[in-house]
Design an enzyme around this catalytic site. Structure first.
Site, PDB file in Angstrom:
ATOM      1  N   ARG A  43       5.924 -49.391  -1.075  1.00 14.50           N
ATOM      2  CA  ARG A  43       6.912 -49.303  -2.152  1.00 14.50           C
ATOM      3  C   ARG A  43       6.424 -49.922  -3.450  1.00 14.50           C
ATOM      4  NH1 ARG A  43      12.004 -51.279   1.074  1.00 14.50           N
ATOM      5  NH2 ARG A  43      10.300 -52.553   1.762  1.00 14.50           N
ATOM      6  N   LYS A 142       4.888 -48.547  17.854  1.00 17.20           N
ATOM      7  CA  LYS A 142       6.051 -49.028  18.578  1.00 17.20           C
ATOM      8  C   LYS A 142       6.808 -50.061  17.717  1.00 17.20           C
ATOM      9  CE  LYS A 142       5.915 -52.707  20.916  1.00 17.20           C
ATOM     10  NZ  LYS A 142       5.704 -53.905  20.045  1.00 17.20           N
ATOM     11  N   HIS A 172      -0.829 -50.667  21.849  1.00 17.77           N
ATOM     12  CA  HIS A 172      -2.184 -51.193  21.687  1.00 17.77           C
ATOM     13  C   HIS A 172      -2.703 -51.892  22.939  1.00 17.77           C
ATOM     14  CE1 HIS A 172      -0.268 -55.065  20.630  1.00 17.77           C
ATOM     15  NE2 HIS A 172      -1.424 -55.627  20.875  1.00 17.77           N
ATOM     16  N   LYS A 176      -6.809 -52.226  24.975  1.00 21.92           N
ATOM     17  CA  LYS A 176      -7.523 -53.479  25.279  1.00 21.92           C
ATOM     18  C   LYS A 176      -8.616 -53.179  26.308  1.00 21.92           C
ATOM     19  CE  LYS A 176      -3.876 -56.735  24.153  1.00 21.92           C
ATOM     20  NZ  LYS A 176      -4.368 -57.575  23.082  1.00 21.92           N
ATOM     21  N   GLU A 210       2.504 -65.740  25.049  1.00 23.23           N
ATOM     22  CA  GLU A 210       2.005 -65.996  23.697  1.00 23.23           C
ATOM     23  C   GLU A 210       2.348 -67.430  23.316  1.00 23.23           C
ATOM     24  OE1 GLU A 210       2.338 -62.619  20.771  1.00 23.23           O
ATOM     25  OE2 GLU A 210       4.101 -62.262  22.011  1.00 23.23           O
ATOM     26  N   ASP A 229      10.411 -55.435  22.613  1.00 21.13           N
ATOM     27  CA  ASP A 229       9.138 -55.665  21.932  1.00 21.13           C
ATOM     28  C   ASP A 229       7.954 -55.615  22.901  1.00 21.13           C
ATOM     29  OD1 ASP A 229       7.673 -56.323  19.580  1.00 21.13           O
ATOM     30  OD2 ASP A 229       7.548 -58.421  20.204  1.00 21.13           O
ATOM     31  N   HIS A 234       4.439 -52.546  26.471  1.00 23.30           N
ATOM     32  CA  HIS A 234       3.191 -53.129  26.966  1.00 23.30           C
ATOM     33  C   HIS A 234       3.232 -53.455  28.468  1.00 23.30           C
ATOM     34  CE1 HIS A 234       2.297 -53.283  22.798  1.00 23.30           C
ATOM     35  NE2 HIS A 234       2.824 -54.453  22.523  1.00 23.30           N
ATOM     36  N   LYS A 334       7.414 -65.698  23.998  1.00 20.03           N
ATOM     37  CA  LYS A 334       6.785 -66.368  22.860  1.00 20.03           C
ATOM     38  C   LYS A 334       6.922 -67.876  23.041  1.00 20.03           C
ATOM     39  CE  LYS A 334       7.053 -62.618  19.595  1.00 20.03           C
ATOM     40  NZ  LYS A 334       5.648 -62.218  19.615  1.00 20.03           N
TER      41      LYS A 334
HETATM   42  C1  BG6 Z   1       3.181 -56.525  19.511  1.00 17.58           C
HETATM   43  C2  BG6 Z   1       4.487 -57.261  19.411  1.00 17.58           C
HETATM   44  O1  BG6 Z   1       3.370 -55.229  19.983  1.00 17.58           O
HETATM   45  O2  BG6 Z   1       2.311 -57.219  20.386  1.00 17.58           O
HETATM   46  C3  BG6 Z   1       4.280 -58.696  18.958  1.00 17.58           C
HETATM   47  O3  BG6 Z   1       5.335 -56.597  18.488  1.00 17.58           O
HETATM   48  C4  BG6 Z   1       3.258 -59.383  19.862  1.00 17.58           C
HETATM   49  O4  BG6 Z   1       5.488 -59.421  18.974  1.00 17.58           O
HETATM   50  C5  BG6 Z   1       2.001 -58.540  19.981  1.00 17.58           C
HETATM   51  O5  BG6 Z   1       2.945 -60.631  19.280  1.00 17.58           O
HETATM   52  C6  BG6 Z   1       1.057 -59.124  21.008  1.00 17.58           C
HETATM   53  O6  BG6 Z   1      -0.155 -58.446  20.943  1.00 17.58           O
HETATM   54  P1  BG6 Z   1      -1.501 -59.173  21.336  1.00 17.58           P
HETATM   55  O7  BG6 Z   1      -2.527 -58.098  21.288  1.00 17.58           O
HETATM   56  O8  BG6 Z   1      -1.728 -60.262  20.337  1.00 17.58           O
HETATM   57  O9  BG6 Z   1      -1.280 -59.709  22.717  1.00 17.58           O
END
Ligand code: BG6
Length: 484
Positions: A43, A142, A172, A176, A210, A229, A234, A334
């Protein structure tokens, strides 16, 4: 091959943190197509120069080994352009159209790293501007929607504009290296397949922990939470990679068909299992690495009475012949005690113990995703002190460290997936029916929580989550891998 990447959300968090660094690594490794253009869309009213400068300052925060030298950045910056767009205005898409038409690249990738609520508008506008050519691929970040209904709606509108083989739904975690290794381990070796079933496996634990909190994403996270999330995507994708049957070949649909079957076989929720087998938690103030950190409700953008979960642990089963009765535990959160993502496959003990010290000890296979990437096979061997007790067994482990073995040759998850998009390889992307099935399975949990007046269970930052998580797994007679 000429190639244009249009990055919607080009000034957003994901672009700074993951996408631009990954594009730079691909550039450094020489795998970005020659003469690629990367067009950031946002934007803000930025010039190309200003955009490049913003990216340069962000790159200064990267680990040293990932940071470009001055010369490397100058060459990379030559690929970067910026287009300021109001995503609801057709004339802005017309401008983008003209910009892309200047050189008619062989492949155009539209990467939608925006809020999912904008996906429908963007794809409809792309179509109206004639930007959905056969050369175009679209990448959807996502979370794809907020629930089953919104996911279906987005998939429907994208499906009106692009064919399924042009749509790259990214998760993602599938990029990995450890996850690809898991496929290699299971389907490139004959060793484990005979053991990979209920007769030999006692339970499977999937942990994605995390240390980070919600950082600056408090407002986003408030309406998302850990279930949407991390679990819906994942964690369930990891579960599929562990639980799926061998695909008939390595084509995208063969793999996705098998993952879909796993999702369809997940044990349906009942009122009882929703109460007993799902735990939602929220971090309170605590300490990470010896430093005090705030609780979730004190984070910027978060409601001080928030009910949003920052932690989920659950127990499920895959109801089929291979897995019936084997508990699969998922745990993610988290502000936990460490950054640790791993899958632990716990095998059943020997049917008869001839060593005293063997009782209760069994083999396990640990697939480490991060921070290190590798495999550990935990076995029992003869203990050291033979004189005292010749029947003492001691745990030993075979440790394969893939970072050391393949170090320099490895590419990060986003880099790998971006290259797959450029090459048109869909194997590591999620099909719409998989997503729908995953949403269908998590929805009863969301509904149950909506009707639940109790607060999430609070846990101090820097711990492994609410104590109920250990109690849940102890009911089956097991414990989490770090507690053994
Ligand atoms: C993302 C989430 O998809 O994955 C985040 O939205 C999370 O909240 C992240 O921190 C974790 O990814 P990675 O690769 O750091 O484990």
């Amino acid at each position: 091959m000429s190639f244009d990447l249009v990055l919607f959300g080009g000034t957003g968090d994901l672009s700074w943190r993951k996408l631009m660094p990954a594009l730079f690594q691909a550039f450094r490794h020489g795998t970005l197509p020659e003469g690629a253009r990367i067009i950031g869309v946002g934007r803000d009213d930025l010039t190309d120069e200003h955009y490049r400068e913003l990216i340069r300052t962000r790159f200064d925060k990267l680990d040293l080994c990932k940071r470009p030298s001055g010369d490397e950045f100058t060459r990379f910056a030559g690929l970067l352009e910026f287009v300021s767009m109001d995503l609801s205005k057709p004339e802005h898409y017309a401008y983008l159209h003209d910009k892309l038409a200047q050189r008619q690249a062989d492949t155009v990738v539209m990467y939608l790293a925006t809020a999912p609520t904008l996906f429908t508008t963007i794809v409809e506008q792309l179509a109206a501007a004639g930007l959905n050519t056969p050369q175009t691929r679209v990448v959807l970040e996502k979370p794809l929607g907020h629930d089953l209904t919104s996911n279906r709606a987005i998939n429907h509108s994208v499906g009106q504009v692009f064919s399924e083989n042009q749509i790259f739904r990214i998760d993602h975690y599938l990029g990995k290296p450890a996850v690809q290794n898991l496929f290699a381990l299971r389907f490139g070796n004959a060793l484990f397949e005979p053991l990979w079933r209920r007769e030999h496996i006692a339970n499977i634990q999937i942990t994605i922990a995390e240390e980070l909190g919600v950082e600056k994403r408090g407002a986003f996270y408030e309406t998302t939470g850990a279930l949407r999330d991390m679990v819906q995507n994942h964690a369930l994708q990891l579960l599929c990679a562990i639980g799926m049957e061998p695909p008939i070949n390595s084509h995208a649909d063969a793999i996705r068909d098998e993952k879909l079957k796993v999702l369809r076989s997940l044990k349906p929720w009942t009122t009882e299992s929703l109460t007993q087998d799902v735990i939602r938690g929220q971090y309170a103030a605590g300490a990470i690495g010896g430093q005090p950190v705030a609780g979730y409700r004190e984070e910027v953008g978060v409601n001080p009475n928030s009910q949003t979960e920052t932690f989920v642990a659950l127990r499920t089963e895959i109801s089929n012949w291979r897995w019936a009765g084997v508990p699969f535990y998922i745990r993610t959160g988290k502000r936990l005690a460490g950054r640790d993502a791993r899958i632990v496959v716990n095998f059943r003990p020997t049917p008869h113990a001839i060593f005293n010290s063997q009782i209760g000890m069994a083999n396990s296979l640990v697939i480490n995703l991060q921070p290190k990437d590798g495999l550990e096979l935990h076995l029992l061997a003869q203990g050291q002190d033979n004189r005292k007790n010749s029947h003492t067994l001691a745990p030993v482990q075979l440790d394969l460290d893939f970072d050391t073995r393949f170090g320099g040759e490895r590419v990060g998850a986003y880099e790998r997936l971006l290259l797959d998009v450029i090459d048109g390889r869909l194997n590591l992307f999620v099909r719409s029916d998989e997503q729908i099935e995953a949403w269908r399975w998590v929805e009863p949990i969301l509904t149950h929580w909506q009707n639940d007046t109790q607060d999430p269970r609070h846990y101090a930052a820097g711990t492994w989550g609410p104590s109920a998580t250990s109690a849940m797994i102890a009911r089956d007679g097991y414990c989490w891998s770090e507690e053994t």
